[in-house]
Design a protein around this motif. Structure first.
Motif, PDB file in Angstrom:
ATOM      1  N   TYR A  22     -12.138  -3.583  -4.288  1.00  0.00           N
ATOM      2  CA  TYR A  22     -11.929  -4.872  -5.339  1.00  0.00           C
ATOM      3  C   TYR A  22     -12.495  -5.271  -6.290  1.00  0.00           C
ATOM      4  CZ  TYR A  22     -10.625  -9.887  -5.260  1.00  0.00           C
ATOM      5  OH  TYR A  22      -9.797 -11.366  -5.614  1.00  0.00           O
ATOM      6  N   GLU A  23     -14.243  -5.406  -6.717  1.00  0.00           N
ATOM      7  CA  GLU A  23     -14.270  -5.663  -7.950  1.00  0.00           C
ATOM      8  C   GLU A  23     -14.343  -4.185  -8.602  1.00  0.00           C
ATOM      9  OE1 GLU A  23     -18.417  -6.325  -5.865  1.00  0.00           O
ATOM     10  OE2 GLU A  23     -17.584  -7.945  -5.127  1.00  0.00           O
ATOM     11  N   GLY A  24     -14.087  -3.160  -8.446  1.00  0.00           N
ATOM     12  CA  GLY A  24     -13.912  -2.033  -9.683  1.00  0.00           C
ATOM     13  C   GLY A  24     -14.971  -0.905  -9.638  1.00  0.00           C
ATOM     14  N   ARG A  25     -15.840  -1.415  -8.066  1.00  0.00           N
ATOM     15  CA  ARG A  25     -17.041  -0.614  -8.394  1.00  0.00           C
ATOM     16  C   ARG A  25     -16.852   1.203  -7.537  1.00  0.00           C
ATOM     17  NH1 ARG A  25     -21.550  -3.641  -9.065  1.00  0.00           N
ATOM     18  NH2 ARG A  25     -22.794  -1.649  -8.268  1.00  0.00           N
ATOM     19  N   THR A  26     -15.677   1.104  -7.453  1.00  0.00           N
ATOM     20  CA  THR A  26     -15.719   2.907  -6.714  1.00  0.00           C
ATOM     21  C   THR A  26     -14.616   3.317  -7.727  1.00  0.00           C
ATOM     22  OG1 THR A  26     -13.429   2.113  -4.810  1.00  0.00           O
ATOM     23  CG2 THR A  26     -15.795   1.884  -4.619  1.00  0.00           C
ATOM     24  N   SER A  27     -13.954   4.501  -7.264  1.00  0.00           N
ATOM     25  CA  SER A  27     -13.232   5.067  -8.127  1.00  0.00           C
ATOM     26  C   SER A  27     -11.605   5.710  -7.795  1.00  0.00           C
ATOM     27  CB  SER A  27     -13.530   7.113  -7.952  1.00  0.00           C
ATOM     28  OG  SER A  27     -13.198   7.200  -6.874  1.00  0.00           O
ATOM     29  N   VAL A  28     -10.850   4.483  -6.736  1.00  0.00           N
ATOM     30  CA  VAL A  28      -9.956   4.037  -5.868  1.00  0.00           C
ATOM     31  C   VAL A  28      -9.056   4.018  -6.851  1.00  0.00           C
ATOM     32  CG1 VAL A  28     -10.527   1.633  -5.866  1.00  0.00           C
ATOM     33  CG2 VAL A  28      -8.758   3.390  -3.817  1.00  0.00           C
ATOM     34  N   GLU A  29      -7.453   4.496  -7.061  1.00  0.00           N
ATOM     35  CA  GLU A  29      -6.330   4.748  -7.128  1.00  0.00           C
ATOM     36  C   GLU A  29      -5.836   3.217  -7.504  1.00  0.00           C
ATOM     37  OE1 GLU A  29      -5.545   7.829  -4.247  1.00  0.00           O
ATOM     38  OE2 GLU A  29      -7.163   7.102  -5.324  1.00  0.00           O
ATOM     39  N   ARG A  30      -5.056   2.964  -8.595  1.00  0.00           N
ATOM     40  CA  ARG A  30      -4.219   1.724  -8.563  1.00  0.00           C
ATOM     41  C   ARG A  30      -3.140   2.649  -7.197  1.00  0.00           C
ATOM     42  NH1 ARG A  30      -5.434  -1.699 -14.131  1.00  0.00           N
ATOM     43  NH2 ARG A  30      -7.838  -0.361 -14.070  1.00  0.00           N
ATOM     44  N   GLY A  31      -2.666   1.408  -6.885  1.00  0.00           N
ATOM     45  CA  GLY A  31      -1.286   2.050  -5.762  1.00  0.00           C
ATOM     46  C   GLY A  31      -1.906   1.636  -4.363  1.00  0.00           C
ATOM     47  N   LYS A  32      -3.700   2.199  -4.626  1.00  0.00           N
ATOM     48  CA  LYS A  32      -3.704   1.983  -2.797  1.00  0.00           C
ATOM     49  C   LYS A  32      -3.592   1.085  -1.661  1.00  0.00           C
ATOM     50  CE  LYS A  32      -6.223   4.666  -0.922  1.00  0.00           C
ATOM     51  NZ  LYS A  32      -5.948   6.452  -0.829  1.00  0.00           N
ATOM     52  N   VAL A  33      -2.646   1.408  -1.081  1.00  0.00           N
ATOM     53  CA  VAL A  33      -2.986  -0.028   0.331  1.00  0.00           C
ATOM     54  C   VAL A  33      -4.050   0.306   0.528  1.00  0.00           C
ATOM     55  CG1 VAL A  33      -1.155  -0.905   2.346  1.00  0.00           C
ATOM     56  CG2 VAL A  33      -0.832   0.432   0.269  1.00  0.00           C
ATOM     57  N   PHE A  34      -4.714  -1.241   0.776  1.00  0.00           N
ATOM     58  CA  PHE A  34      -6.153  -1.631   1.310  1.00  0.00           C
ATOM     59  C   PHE A  34      -5.260  -1.367   3.065  1.00  0.00           C
ATOM     60  CE2 PHE A  34      -8.800  -3.216  -2.517  1.00  0.00           C
ATOM     61  CZ  PHE A  34      -8.768  -1.913  -2.740  1.00  0.00           C
ATOM     62  N   GLY A  35      -6.697  -1.299   3.751  1.00  0.00           N
ATOM     63  CA  GLY A  35      -7.265  -2.063   5.040  1.00  0.00           C
ATOM     64  C   GLY A  35      -7.137  -0.621   5.822  1.00  0.00           C
ATOM     65  N   HIS A  36      -8.750  -0.919   6.477  1.00  0.00           N
ATOM     66  CA  HIS A  36      -8.998   0.208   6.911  1.00  0.00           C
ATOM     67  C   HIS A  36      -9.522  -0.418   8.705  1.00  0.00           C
ATOM     68  CE1 HIS A  36     -12.753  -0.712   4.873  1.00  0.00           C
ATOM     69  NE2 HIS A  36     -13.588  -0.708   6.698  1.00  0.00           N
ATOM     70  N   GLU A  37      -9.264  -1.814   8.446  1.00  0.00           N
ATOM     71  CA  GLU A  37      -9.513  -2.052  10.036  1.00  0.00           C
ATOM     72  C   GLU A  37      -8.479  -2.787  11.018  1.00  0.00           C
ATOM     73  OE1 GLU A  37     -12.317  -5.512   9.988  1.00  0.00           O
ATOM     74  OE2 GLU A  37     -13.825  -3.714   9.002  1.00  0.00           O
ATOM     75  N   ASN A  38      -7.489  -1.711  11.899  1.00  0.00           N
ATOM     76  CA  ASN A  38      -5.892  -1.974  12.024  1.00  0.00           C
ATOM     77  C   ASN A  38      -5.981  -2.128  14.073  1.00  0.00           C
ATOM     78  OD1 ASN A  38      -5.799  -1.671   9.264  1.00  0.00           O
ATOM     79  ND2 ASN A  38      -5.859   0.018   9.500  1.00  0.00           N
ATOM     80  N   LEU A  39      -5.028  -2.682  14.083  1.00  0.00           N
ATOM     81  CA  LEU A  39      -4.384  -2.899  16.008  1.00  0.00           C
ATOM     82  C   LEU A  39      -3.323  -2.880  15.248  1.00  0.00           C
ATOM     83  CD1 LEU A  39      -6.551  -4.501  18.256  1.00  0.00           C
ATOM     84  CD2 LEU A  39      -3.897  -4.984  17.493  1.00  0.00           C
ATOM     85  N   GLY A  40      -2.793  -2.779  15.863  1.00  0.00           N
ATOM     86  CA  GLY A  40      -0.865  -2.874  16.432  1.00  0.00           C
ATOM     87  C   GLY A  40      -0.198  -2.129  17.573  1.00  0.00           C
ATOM     88  N   GLU A  41       0.906  -2.175  17.490  1.00  0.00           N
ATOM     89  CA  GLU A  41       1.875  -1.564  18.610  1.00  0.00           C
ATOM     90  C   GLU A  41       2.620  -0.147  18.226  1.00  0.00           C
ATOM     91  OE1 GLU A  41       4.819  -3.491  20.094  1.00  0.00           O
ATOM     92  OE2 GLU A  41       5.649  -2.498  21.161  1.00  0.00           O
ATOM     93  N   VAL A  42       2.298   1.128  18.932  1.00  0.00           N
ATOM     94  CA  VAL A  42       3.151   2.166  18.931  1.00  0.00           C
ATOM     95  C   VAL A  42       4.295   1.686  19.009  1.00  0.00           C
ATOM     96  CG1 VAL A  42       3.304   4.703  19.481  1.00  0.00           C
ATOM     97  CG2 VAL A  42       1.091   3.409  19.348  1.00  0.00           C
ATOM     98  N   ILE A  43       5.231   2.427  17.763  1.00  0.00           N
ATOM     99  CA  ILE A  43       6.921   2.135  17.726  1.00  0.00           C
ATOM    100  C   ILE A  43       7.352   3.190  17.845  1.00  0.00           C
ATOM    101  CG2 ILE A  43       6.642  -0.036  16.825  1.00  0.00           C
ATOM    102  CD1 ILE A  43       7.350   1.598  14.050  1.00  0.00           C
ATOM    103  N   GLU A  44       6.833   4.954  17.088  1.00  0.00           N
ATOM    104  CA  GLU A  44       7.286   6.204  16.941  1.00  0.00           C
ATOM    105  C   GLU A  44       6.321   7.249  17.049  1.00  0.00           C
ATOM    106  OE1 GLU A  44       9.592   6.869  12.717  1.00  0.00           O
ATOM    107  OE2 GLU A  44       9.963   9.088  13.893  1.00  0.00           O
ATOM    108  N   VAL A  45       6.620   8.043  18.068  1.00  0.00           N
ATOM    109  CA  VAL A  45       5.511   9.267  18.460  1.00  0.00           C
ATOM    110  C   VAL A  45       6.102  10.970  17.379  1.00  0.00           C
ATOM    111  CG1 VAL A  45       4.369   8.235  20.134  1.00  0.00           C
ATOM    112  CG2 VAL A  45       6.219   9.955  20.811  1.00  0.00           C
ATOM    113  N   GLY A  46       4.859  11.304  17.281  1.00  0.00           N
ATOM    114  CA  GLY A  46       5.650  12.871  17.309  1.00  0.00           C
ATOM    115  C   GLY A  46       5.377  13.503  17.637  1.00  0.00           C
ATOM    116  N   ALA A  47       6.285  14.505  17.192  1.00  0.00           N
ATOM    117  CA  ALA A  47       6.252  15.538  18.393  1.00  0.00           C
ATOM    118  C   ALA A  47       5.972  16.374  19.716  1.00  0.00           C
ATOM    119  CB  ALA A  47       7.919  16.379  18.214  1.00  0.00           C
ATOM    120  N   ALA A  48       4.545  16.631  18.493  1.00  0.00           N
ATOM    121  CA  ALA A  48       2.834  16.803  19.758  1.00  0.00           C
ATOM    122  C   ALA A  48       2.115  16.039  19.881  1.00  0.00           C
ATOM    123  CB  ALA A  48       2.389  18.091  18.781  1.00  0.00           C
TER     124      ALA A  48
END
Lengths: 379, 379, 379, 379
Positions: D45-71
């Protein structure tokens, strides 16, 4: 394809079977180039398990990947791979902690799965031309560029080298310690070999078969011939009366005493006598929860008359069970690749697949010189 | 001095005995202010050991140093000290690795020594006014400034708190795991208490005595009453059919089933049933290498009919033996000092030394409410 | 007696000194038969420490017990003993956990004591005919019957063999792993030797001195000559770009780069570059909290410019400090006794005590071929 | 879907983005119900990294599975899952040893991957309505039946609870030990909480922010206010001059001293001063291999001026790096489920997703009382 099939006690034959197919997107198919007969195959061969007729045996498998499922990413067609005998899903509670021998999903309703083995799931074994490998990205160990050249060494990574190593890991063998190993069969020899690799200063191997004891000596161990039932005494002498720092059980419930009787508690109680106070024991020889063909009432119930008072009094520790092969196979592969380990030293016979029944017969008879049989399906 | 003396099975009395003296320059003399009756004293009291008549009992001792030998440097006159039940030299092969319960020198010709105990050396115990402490610089745990105030907590550092903790250490209890403990006697309760301290999310205690189960619940454990022999079933229900991650044996060979028969293999086999595959077990309940008064042929030889097949099949691990108290007592002392542990919660009776025989009688009868007896020699 | 005495920077001489006496009942007196010059003696010799003039050097000592104090029980007159360089009381908080290098009592007010060393207590060293050994029952390692015959091997148990082994222990070297070691001096060579004993499949040793690199190759390691500063690159090539599994620092703060400048952060930062992510590092080379003679401002304050960002990003682990010799010497002794380790291979010069000053001069000059100097007082 | 997007330094906004789709058969799609702003998001957020513009943030996530892949087999539609911040393949050399933070395949060419984070792969984050989860069978932690009720506790399993716990694991915190923690932000508080769970007798937390120190006291820690730079002194007083047994670094390179200057070596050197000899340190605060915006020449190169001489002299150990969340999340989940841990205590603000930019602004300003912000996308 051609495959070794179980027809009933002491009756196996090479038969035609349908080629295995990709069943799930996480499968691969491997063309088997080397596959071993294991001492634990003999429990099934002798009719001492519940294994169904028609099963293809073989859980010590190595070969070339010839087909990959749609979800397989890491493994590629053409890879030379060695397959852990345990089949594991890679994502259950036990697999995620590294206990792949206790996978909760590969054999639903039970704990742990394997190729071609009694009560270890519906999987056929690899004493055949082809093998279906489930959860292939997780289970396949990709071999380095000398895979073909050292195939007889690398195939030992499927089971007995990691299993022998597991005995020493459960026993907690440290550099500069002494180790006593009961059983000089392939697993016992691999335990002795592993104890050397781990820097033990003294490795004692106890057995009654002279050809196997000779192999133990060949790799630098001290061989103790228990034919006259003086093994315990000799181990105590060799360890100045204290007992060894660590002990390994590499025989299992089908342990025969000098009179040829099956005495399932023999090795464990001898370990209690010959491992020092504060020491520890790793037990990788197979013991069964029930054994209807067992020698006495305790054996039938899967019990042994265990010297628990002395075990407790000495403050001993004990680890048991099947090896989680993936815990060890990569490190042991490094040693083979670097030329620091050549576990093929114990191979006595290399046979084409068609001669596998002969291999079973002689290995089961503990015929002199039949230490380890390696099968070559493609030849 | 006055001391509790063993006269024979179920016969102890308070008698006059000569005061102990400094015998070696490494000794100190301690004036005992608190000393406990231990469950393991009852094995001797009941005549189930080889202990000689005339022995002063008592291995859970705390007091004040009143005299120090010429070579003693660290301990000083006036120090309040708690004494590990193990007497250890501090410099043998086992002591130097921290295995003070297996000292090779304090009881020559054997392994491990203790105060006032059968086959643990020539040392008198501390159920007396004074006690000689060998290798004092090594053995004495100097207590902090609140020593007098928390004497009933600190005295538990001599044996049962470290012993209960040892059960959880041998079992390898980790934060976030479940633990099942067989036995709600003082050691079992200390194991449960230790499992809490180590961050277990679920601690299940199995016993048949209601007063003890109530104490287990008081410290936050789940109590399972095994009176109707439904304990195993209930533990499996509480752990969703899988079994607990870890198990502790805190009963020992004198285990009574619901019909009042001694069944030495009962708790170990119940642990095999109720600990999950890949789990581990710590066994601190006492088992004897020989037990001439045992219930059957196996028991007399110090053996149990052990469910080894199932144990192996589950890949279980097992650690056993007496606690090396010094491995744990300093850390547990810190917890008491900081107010984070108050093991005195299990004390049911505080008696002057002169009433010790009454304490033995009632504790041995497992009389309702007699959980733990603390003696106060100086009062 | 005759003894090697420090007179000032680069000035030592053999002088007459009073024989040591039993000062406490826990002392013994040892007649020194072998004693080494250690690389860390050179820090004092060069005047880079605060060591006082008149000090007798020597902390790698072996000899025969000729007198025992009144409280000494385990050690007997006539015993051949090897002495850990650390002097430890055996009963303080650190000693009781096995951290004898951090004894809190042998050097009051500080942590850790040693023979003949700067800031390690008032103890004289063993580059002399006789040595006083405090807390003798705890500190003496009694040698087996081949003590005299293998004296040049056993003397290495006093310091460099355990110290090299400690590097591999701190680094957590496991069988089947690769290890990179910076420094091919005696400690680095012992670390390489230890890594072999522990079953590493690849041991890489980096240095600039060709005679020492030749010794590394002689014991089976891969020698990397860093003279052209291409060491890092070569280690990465040898490990397929990933870096080694484990790393050892065996140089310390007096590390010279290829231009002969002292660069204290060179080896640690090279280790960060050449140990793989998730790997670990053991650092036994000496670093000083202050170094008034250091090359720059950071060095003077005992700081290094450390690549901490990369260290953290790789998730590396690091263990440091002096070896607690007693933790390892018994197990390593077993290996020597069994003929599985012969650390004397690195001895280049065996001199009578009177020629010790010449030994210092040449060893300090890193004169070609002067790898390790062993002194023989009594000859 | 709506998602929080990075537009540039201190500029984030909620925007419309295409819904994520199953891209590989091993993927699942999760409808996010709770997602947190993390302190490490502020580096980007403070611009102290090389992260590209347009990135969606958020790595502390919890939720409900709504679709699963074939494997996908283990995870099912409808499962409530918490997602480790690390994305890991489950089958590479590092994942198979449990080092999921160092996955070699999820972010090819680098080590370790994560959702919505600089240099951690092409993955969008979960501060959004939906999230694609790769290698779902391996990465999803399925929550128990009280998932919805305790959502604010369980979401902490994605990062900060395991990360705080990891600090104590790297530091090797044992029951009965003292721990000093630098940093009372969310991770520091979780480290303190974890140290309590592990049975520490004394937990000291050092910071300058009074609201956070109050939270530390609320959970039973001792708060040390370092505003006057007397923190080191106070920690030494609290530990009787010896220093704590263990230490945790929970601040990272953006550490401000009392004058508001960024001093990246401040906490590590304070730890060296306040952890006792033989102790160990876990460092989970983020340090960067390069930091072009750093305060001085060393900082720009990712170096710190580290008190290595004193670190070595004390024989300290140090572990670092991102937590491999899967190593801890199941056990910590058990504690939450059993009511023994409620990490939600540190939540100060619960906001709908649309107000996330406001959350960033205030959290970045370390505005009083803004300890931890939880976002609720579906509301």
């Amino acid at each position: 394809m051609r495959a070794l099939v179980y027809n009933g006690p002491r009756d196996v034959s090479i038969q035609d079977r349908p080629d295995p197919k990709i069943e799930k997107p996480t499968d691969v198919i491997v063309r088997i180039t080397t596959t071993n007969i294991c001492g634990s195959d003999l429990h099934m061969y002798e009719g001492r398990t519940s294994v169904e007729r028609g099963k293809v045996f073989g859980h010590e498998n190595l070969g070339e990947v010839i087909e990959v499922g749609a979800a397989v990413e890491r493994v590629r067609k053409g890879d030379r791979v060695c397959l852990p005998f345990n089949i594991s899903c890679g994502c259950c509670e036990n697999c995620e902690r590294g206990y792949t021998a206790a996978c909760l999903r590969a054999n639903p309703g039970s704990v742990g799965a394997a190729y071609g083995y009694a009560e270890m799931g519906p999987y056929d074994g690899g004493q055949a031309e082809y093998l279906r490998v489930p959860y292939a990205d997780f289970n396949c160990l990709a071999l380095p560029e000398d895979a073909a050249e050292k195939e007889n060494d690398y195939v030992m990574l499927s089971d007995i080298f990691p299993t022998g190593y597991h005995a020493t890991e459960l026993a907690g063998v440290q550099p500069g310690e002494s180790v006593v190993i009961y059983g000089a069969g392939p697993v016992g020899l691999m335990a002795a070999y592993s104890a050397m690799i781990r820097g033990a200063y003294q490795v004692i191997v106890v057995d009654t078969q002279k050809d196997r004891l000779a192999l133990a000596e060949q790799i630098g161990a001290i061989a103790v011939d228990d034919t006259e039932q003086r093994g315990v005494e000799q181990v105590l002498e060799l360890t100045k009366g204290k007992g060894a720092d660590r002990g390994c059980e590499c025989v299992g419930y089908q342990c025969f005493n000098c009179k040829g009787h099956e005495v399932p508690n023999l090795t464990m109680n001898n370990l209690v006598k010959t491992v020092k106070a504060t020491g520890s024991i790793g037990c990788v020889g197979v013991f069964m929860p029930q054994d209807p063909g067992g020698a006495d009432e305790l054996a039938k119930k899967g019990q042994i008359a265990f010297d628990f008072g002395e075990f407790w009094n000495k403050g001993l520790q004990l680890g048991t069970g099947q090896a989680s092969v993936k815990k060890y196979n990569r490190h042991l592969m490094n040693l083979i690749h670097a030329g620091k380990a050549t576990p093929s030293f114990l191979i006595s016979h290399e046979l084409p697949l068609e001669q596998a029944p002969e291999g079973y017969r002689n290995f089961d008879a503990r015929k002199d010189g039949w230490t380890k049989v390696v099968l070559k399906p493609g030849r």
